[in-house]
Design a protein around this motif. Structure first.
Motif: not given
Length: 219
Positions: A44-69
């Motif tokens: 599985l991998g990112p589907k573009e367009p739209g993946f990056w905007a979606h990821l940045k809207s998720q709770p893991e995008w909180d300033g802590a390390p390793d948000p993508v993982d």
């Protein structure tokens, strides 16, 4: 079936999370290196367009390390649980799962002239967020013709540092170049070798995403 999810429930969950099946293959009964009972492995991998905007809207995008993982573990882990499958990730080692070999086995990803993996749809921008080891034998995206066979291979001469060539990847040389002002374009827009691939150029990955990953690589 061309690069579509093989199970309706999986297709829905992947679409909701801006992910796609980049390839897959059948696993023989009792084959070593896979969870017991695995019949099919899907990458599985990112589907573009739209993946990056979606990821940045998720709770893991909180300033802590390793948000993508962290996002990958939560989302793909939940998908695996819902399907009665096992989630396997390219991070978290050592030891690490042999993603390079798994990718080649799909028939949709190849060893490029510069030794980096190149995908039928994403080119040298391909990235894997996880894999699903399914206990069912399901359909997978079919093999494709290797694009490099008919390509002029601009990737071979694209690296301004001479760090990525047909001989492989000289990581220290790459880091040294990124430390200099001349490396600013690579850091802000992504690796010039990956960007040189014609398939990469037709794939809708944002420079912002590439810059983020380059920053993580070079920190």
């Amino acid at each position: 079936m061309d690069a579509e999810a093989p199970l309706p429930a999986l297709a829905k969950q992947l679409a909701e999370n801006r992910l796609e099946v980049l390839g897959g293959f059948a696993v023989a009964e009792g084959e070593a290196g896979f969870p017991a009972g695995t019949r099919t492995l899907l990458l599985l991998g990112p589907k573009e367009p739209g993946f990056w905007a979606h990821l940045k809207s998720q709770p893991e995008w909180d300033g802590a390390p390793d948000p993508v993982d962290r996002w990958s573990r939560r989302v793909i882990g939940r998908i695996a649980c819902d399907l009665g499958a096992k989630a396997l990730f390219p991070f978290g080692g050592p030891p690490y799962h042999p993603y390079y070999q798994w990718a080649l086995r799909t028939g949709r990803v190849w060893d490029s002239p510069v030794r980096l993996l190149v995908h039928a749809g994403q080119g040298l921008m391909v990235s894997f967020r996880g894999a699903l080891a399914l206990k069912e034998a399901v359909g997978v995206p079919p093999p494709a013709a290797k694009p490099c066979e008919t390509c002029a291979a601009p990737c071979l001469v694209a690296c301004p540092a001479g760090a990525i060539t047909e001989a492989g990847y000289d990581v220290p040389r790459c880091h040294g170049f990124l430390d200099r002002p001349e490396g600013a374009d690579c850091l802000s827009g992504g690796c010039l070798v990956r960007r040189a691939c014609p398939l990469s150029q037709s794939y809708a990955r944002l420079p912002e995403q590439s810059a983020y990953h380059m920053g993580q690589f070079h920190r």
